[in-house]
Design a protein around this motif. Structure first.
Motif, short mmCIF file in Angstrom:
data_model
loop_
_atom_site.label_atom_id
_atom_site.label_comp_id
_atom_site.label_asym_id
_atom_site.label_seq_id
_atom_site.Cartn_x
_atom_site.Cartn_y
_atom_site.Cartn_z
N THR A 1 0.83 -1.20 0.00
CA THR A 1 0.00 0.00 0.00
C THR A 1 0.87 1.26 0.00
O THR A 1 2.08 1.19 0.21
N MET B 1 -5.57 5.64 -6.79
CA MET B 1 -4.94 4.52 -6.11
C MET B 1 -5.87 4.03 -5.01
O MET B 1 -6.49 4.84 -4.32
N ASN B 2 -5.98 2.74 -4.86
CA ASN B 2 -6.72 2.14 -3.74
C ASN B 2 -5.72 1.56 -2.75
O ASN B 2 -4.65 1.08 -3.15
N ASN B 3 -6.07 1.60 -1.48
CA ASN B 3 -5.27 0.97 -0.43
C ASN B 3 -6.14 -0.06 0.27
O ASN B 3 -7.11 0.31 0.93
N ARG B 4 -5.81 -1.31 0.09
CA ARG B 4 -6.51 -2.45 0.65
C ARG B 4 -7.95 -2.59 0.12
O ARG B 4 -8.23 -3.48 -0.64
N GLN C 1 -8.61 -2.80 -3.67
CA GLN C 1 -7.30 -3.02 -4.28
C GLN C 1 -7.29 -4.46 -4.79
O GLN C 1 -7.07 -5.39 -4.01
#
Length: 133
Positions: free
Chosen positions: A45, A81-84, A87
């Protein structure tokens, strides 16, 4: 999966092949030219990315966004952007997507497209790579 692209073990249409990052076309693009930027070193991440690499990493994203406009004649770009959560691949990656007014992308309704052929995808990757400043 992205580690395999970085290692050259999985085929991808490369846009950037640099010592610190790799960028390649998304296989299910929102729009043709949709590129994924990943660090060569595996970080899951954004919070895992070392601070000293943050600027250089996003320098590449900035160059990709400019290429979307100059090479693909897009009116702008979408950088995300994705985090977790959401994602799909647990490897830090930034989406850089060419955008145009009334292109149909609204909110988080993201219809995916396909390239007509592997040759068309290769052409988009080569054009973007050549247009990086």
């Amino acid at each position: 999966m992205f580690c395999e692209v970085v290692a050259g073990e999985r085929a991808a249409h490369l846009v950037i092949d640099a010592p610190d990052v790799v960028a390649f076309l998304d296989v299910r693009p929102l729009f043709k030219g949709h590129t994924l930027l990943v660090p060569r070193v595996h970080y899951e991440t954004l919070t895992d990315l070392p601070g000293e690499f943050l600027g250089p990493f996003f320098d590449h994203a900035q160059r990709l966004a400019a290429a979307m406009e100059s090479v693909l004649e897009a009116a702008g770009s979408f950088v995300a952007m994705n985090n977790r959560v959401s994602q799909s691949v647990p490897h830090l990656h930034v989406h850089v997507v060419p955008r145009n007014r009334k292109d149909g992308l609204r909110g988080f309704f993201w219809p995916r497209q396909k390239y007509e052929s592997d040759g068309e995808a290769a052409d988009y990757a080569a054009r973007l790579a050549a247009g990086l400043t």
